[in-house]
Motif scaffolding. Structure first.
Motif, short mmCIF file in Angstrom:
data_model
loop_
_atom_site.label_atom_id
_atom_site.label_comp_id
_atom_site.label_asym_id
_atom_site.label_seq_id
_atom_site.Cartn_x
_atom_site.Cartn_y
_atom_site.Cartn_z
N ALA A 144 0.83 -1.21 0.00
CA ALA A 144 0.00 0.00 0.00
C ALA A 144 0.87 1.26 0.00
O ALA A 144 0.57 2.23 -0.71
CB ALA A 144 -0.93 -0.01 1.21
N LYS A 145 1.93 1.22 0.79
CA LYS A 145 2.82 2.38 0.85
C LYS A 145 3.47 2.63 -0.51
O LYS A 145 3.56 3.78 -0.98
CB LYS A 145 3.90 2.14 1.90
N GLN A 146 3.90 1.57 -1.17
CA GLN A 146 4.54 1.71 -2.48
C GLN A 146 3.57 2.25 -3.52
O GLN A 146 3.92 3.14 -4.31
CB GLN A 146 5.09 0.35 -2.92
N VAL A 147 2.34 1.72 -3.53
CA VAL A 147 1.40 2.16 -4.55
C VAL A 147 0.93 3.59 -4.30
O VAL A 147 0.67 4.34 -5.25
CB VAL A 147 0.20 1.19 -4.64
N ILE A 148 0.87 4.02 -3.04
CA ILE A 148 0.54 5.42 -2.75
C ILE A 148 1.65 6.33 -3.24
O ILE A 148 1.40 7.39 -3.85
CB ILE A 148 0.27 5.62 -1.25
N ASN A 149 2.90 5.95 -2.98
CA ASN A 149 4.02 6.75 -3.48
C ASN A 149 4.02 6.82 -5.00
O ASN A 149 4.27 7.88 -5.59
CB ASN A 149 5.35 6.15 -2.99
N GLN A 150 3.74 5.69 -5.65
CA GLN A 150 3.67 5.68 -7.12
C GLN A 150 2.55 6.60 -7.61
O GLN A 150 2.72 7.31 -8.61
CB GLN A 150 3.42 4.25 -7.62
N THR A 151 1.43 6.59 -6.90
CA THR A 151 0.30 7.44 -7.29
C THR A 151 0.64 8.91 -7.14
O THR A 151 0.32 9.73 -8.02
CB THR A 151 -0.94 7.09 -6.44
N PHE A 198 2.04 17.63 -4.49
CA PHE A 198 2.22 16.22 -4.85
C PHE A 198 3.70 15.85 -4.84
O PHE A 198 4.07 14.75 -4.40
CB PHE A 198 1.62 15.93 -6.22
N ILE A 199 4.54 16.75 -5.34
CA ILE A 199 5.99 16.48 -5.34
C ILE A 199 6.50 16.36 -3.90
O ILE A 199 7.27 15.44 -3.57
CB ILE A 199 6.75 17.59 -6.09
N PHE A 200 6.06 17.26 -3.03
CA PHE A 200 6.48 17.20 -1.62
C PHE A 200 6.04 15.88 -0.98
O PHE A 200 6.83 15.21 -0.31
CB PHE A 200 5.87 18.38 -0.86
N MET A 201 4.78 15.49 -1.21
CA MET A 201 4.26 14.28 -0.58
C MET A 201 4.93 13.02 -1.13
O MET A 201 5.13 12.04 -0.40
CB MET A 201 2.75 14.20 -0.75
N SER A 202 5.28 13.02 -2.42
CA SER A 202 5.92 11.84 -3.00
C SER A 202 7.37 11.70 -2.55
O SER A 202 7.91 10.59 -2.51
CB SER A 202 5.86 11.91 -4.53
N GLN A 203 8.01 12.83 -2.20
CA GLN A 203 9.42 12.79 -1.81
C GLN A 203 9.62 12.55 -0.32
O GLN A 203 10.67 12.05 0.08
CB GLN A 203 10.11 14.09 -2.22
N THR A 204 8.65 12.90 0.49
CA THR A 204 8.80 12.66 1.92
C THR A 204 8.42 11.22 2.26
O THR A 204 7.53 10.64 1.66
CB THR A 204 7.91 13.63 2.73
N GLY A 205 9.12 10.63 3.20
CA GLY A 205 8.83 9.26 3.60
C GLY A 205 7.86 9.18 4.76
O GLY A 205 7.51 8.08 5.20
#
Length: 682
Positions: free
Chosen positions: A183-190, A286-293
């Motif tokens: 789920a974490k991976q697919v959210i990051n991909q999204t 979106f860029i901020f959310m995809s880059q933060t862990g």
């Protein structure tokens, strides 16, 4: 073979644990089956092999339940056939063929692998019992028929229970942990996809669709695991609902973000300065959310974005109806993103989860079921033909293993089946010399003690299970383990010299059966991609017409569209334009639009007045299916104008009318654009 060699020579910890657990489960199954003096204890080993695929606790429990149910049903069917049709062998074989075809067809109607196993084992159990009885008709009575059926069912269930017990007690693995990581991976991909969709510089057509393919595949895996996590404790059902909600919201986000992306790419002249600033702000978030862990930071960022959009909308007057509608869409979009991140938090937590998100519904197409049923039945009939003309034991293998493989691999992409069957044949080829020159030779020289037998079997099975521990090498291991067990057929009193002719003929039967099945897959490919694409879109069209009749229309539409979108994406992967994926996502968005428009009208129309959407709903669905064929007419626009006129008459000077007008304009642009793309690529 380099992948296989590296796995065998330098196995990782997970693979070693997997192989050790598998060997222990098989040793337990063989010991118990022999302790009960069952005639063919090796079927307990074969049963245990199938439970080694995906050994996580929830998946094993689900698979065990499915296989036990399938075994019992198959055993009962075998007793019925033998009780009534034993004097008529031709009719009995015809009924078995229909039964196998029915199970194969039903397996094509489900999505989860464990449910497919249930249908496969139901057909397999019937074949095993009936063929054993028909092979020795002179010694058969009513009592012996029941005894044989009971023994075969017992052997299979022993293997299932042993594998399930070992999975729970030794190095137990949870589906929930894997589900959280997926789920974490697919959210990051999204999130990455959302930022790329709004970035005109980086968001190339090919790049966007490659990421969409990856997201769709990941959603398919998450959906399958969500079914099995139900069995992992009292929080299991809650985790399953959270995973299903997560899948639905990701699909919603994918369908909505395309609206903004298409506006930027194809209609820059319609963008106001406010819209440009809005899209730029969304992309940065979106860029901020995809880059933060840190998903907690993502959640707070999405929540702040949603609140800021609401305040922004309340504090200004939109310049155009389209801007007004897109601002409303952005608010709904950000709300879905908040719910998505909240569902991930619910998936991670241990306490009780209260979410209303039913599981995804598999797409069921009778044509796919018919194709799978015919292919599997023909595979079985080929084995019957050889058996009736030769009476060879090898022919039994032609009627058993190909049937299993036909059902198991029916839903695999056609382009991958050649590689899968090749790996199975290589595994079978390796099992032949290992069985003859190592295992059977050592067993013939042993004292017949069960401990010696298990020790001799352990090394080859351990190596085969190492191969099964990883998806790229799984077909090698599956072909080796199944062929090895069938060729050796471990049982009591195996110290007498074995028949090399019988072993070689059995190996030849397995080999020929898999080859015949491969060519059956080549010859009977099923409905063409173009036909399946049309049927998938037609199903979406019917749902758009029926959505208003549902109690919870949005949930109903989401769960039906999820698997349909996965299939649409798969069929579209061979295309250069990839427009079919866009059309599928547009269909999902249209369902949401209808539900929200219906709610909006209910909130603004005067008491005692009801504005009907039936004509507009039909025009919208028709415009959708027409544009998917490359056609565009003014009919939809005329119906929109009539509906707007009716709304103006009943809801005078309501500011929400501007949003509705913008919605109609946006949909008309989408239909025009889709029709143009289809015409350009046809």
């Amino acid at each position: 073979m380099s992948t296989v060699l590296s796995l065998l020579l330098i196995p990782d910890r997970r693979s070693l644990q997997y192989a050790i657990k598998g060997v222990i489960a098989m040793a337990m199954a063989l010991t118990i089956a022999m302790a009960f003096n069952l005639e063919r204890p090796y079927w307990a080993l074969i049963s245990a092999v199938f439970l080694q695929i995906r050994p996580e606790a929830g998946l094993v429990i689900e698979k065990a339940i499915c296989q036990i149910c399938g075994t019992i049903i198959g055993g009962c069917m075998a007793i019925l056939i033998l009780n009534y049709l034993m004097p008529y062998p031709d009719l009995a074989i015809a009924v078995i063929t229909l039964w196998i075809g029915f199970n194969a067809a039903m397996s094509a109607m489900v999505r989860q692998t464990n449910f497919i196993y249930a249908f496969a084992i139901a057909g397999l159990t019937t074949i095993i019992i009936v063929l054993i009885v028909m092979a020795i008709p002179a010694k058969i009575s009513s009592a012996s028929i029941f005894h044989i059926a009971q023994a075969r069912v017992t052997e299979i269930i022993i293997g299932i229970l042993c594998a399930s017990t070992v999975s729970q007690l030794i190095w137990p693995m949870k589906v929930k942990n894997i589900l959280c990581n997926q789920a974490k991976q697919v959210i990051n991909q999204t999130l990455e996809y959302l930022s790329i969709e709004l970035n005109l510089d980086e968001g190339t057509h090919e790049n966007r669709h490659q990421r969409l393919d990856s997201i769709m595949h990941a959603l398919s895996v998450v959906g399958d695991n969500a079914s099995a996590v139900v069995y992992e404790g009292p929080q299991g059902p809650g985790h399953s609902r959270a995973a299903n909600l997560l899948c639905q919201k990701i699909l919603s986000l994918l369908s909505v973000v395309q609206i903004f992306g298409r506006l930027q790419r194809r209609h820059p002249e319609l963008q106001t300065e406010s819209l440009k600033a809005l899209l730029d702000n969304l992309r940065k978030n979106f860029i901020f959310m995809s880059q933060t862990g840190d998903f907690e930071s993502c959640y707070h960022c999405a929540k702040s974005q949603h609140q800021a959009l609401i305040h922004y909308r309340l504090g200004r007057v939109s310049e155009t109806p389209l801007e007004s509608r897109l601002l409303k869409t952005a608010i709904e979009f950000s709300a879905d993103l908040v719910i998505l991140l909240k569902s991930y938090q619910a998936l991670e937590q241990q306490n009780s989860i209260k979410l209303h998100a039913p599981k995804l519904r598999p797409y069921r197409d009778p044509l796919l079921g018919l194709t799978t049923g015919i292919r599997t039945s023909l595979s079985f009939l080929f084995g019957v033909f050889v058996w009736l003309n030769t009476g060879s034991y090898a022919a039994l293998m032609l009627m058993i293993l190909p049937v299993i493989f036909s059902i198991m691999f029916a839903q695999h992409p056609q382009m991958l089946l050649g590689s899968v069957f090749r790996k199975i044949l290589i595994g079978t080829a390796i099992a032949i010399p290992v069985s003859i020159f190592y295992t059977l030779n050592l067993i013939a020289q042993s004292s017949g003690d069960i401990v010696e037998l298990i020790l001799i079997l352990c090394s080859p099975l351990f190596i085969g299970l190492l191969a099964m521990a990883n998806r790229p090498t799984l077909p090698y291991g599956l072909g080796f383990c199944l062929s090895y067990i069938v060729l050796v057929r471990p049982a009591r009193n195996m110290t007498t010299p074995f028949s090399i002719n019988l072993t070689l003929s059995s190996a030849m039967g397995i080999w020929i059966g898999v080859m015949i099945l491969y060519w059956l897959f080549k010859l009977i490919e099923g409905p063409s991609q173009r036909l399946m694409q049309a049927r998938l879109l037609k199903s979406t069209y019917r749902d758009l017409l029926n959505i208003h009749q549902q109690k919870d229309p949005e949930q109903w539409f989401n769960r039906r569209m999820a698997d349909r979108l996965l299939r649409i994406t798969y069929y579209d992967q061979g295309s250069t334009s990839r427009h079919l994926t866009d059309i599928g996502l547009t269909g999902l968005n249209l369902g949401h639009i209808f539900v929200r428009l219906e709610r909006l009208l209910e909130s603004i129309q005067p008491a005692g007045k009801r504005i009907s959407l039936s004509e507009w709903q039909k025009a919208m669905a028709t415009a959708y299916i027409d544009c998917s064929k490359g056609h565009y007419t003014q009919d939809y626009q005329h119906v929109c104008e009539q509906l707007l006129e009716t709304i103006h008459q009943h809801c005078t000077n309501n500011p929400q009318i501007k949003i509705i007008q913008g919605l109609f304009e946006r949909l008309d642009l989408s239909f025009q654009r889709t029709a143009e793309i289809v015409q350009e690529t046809s």
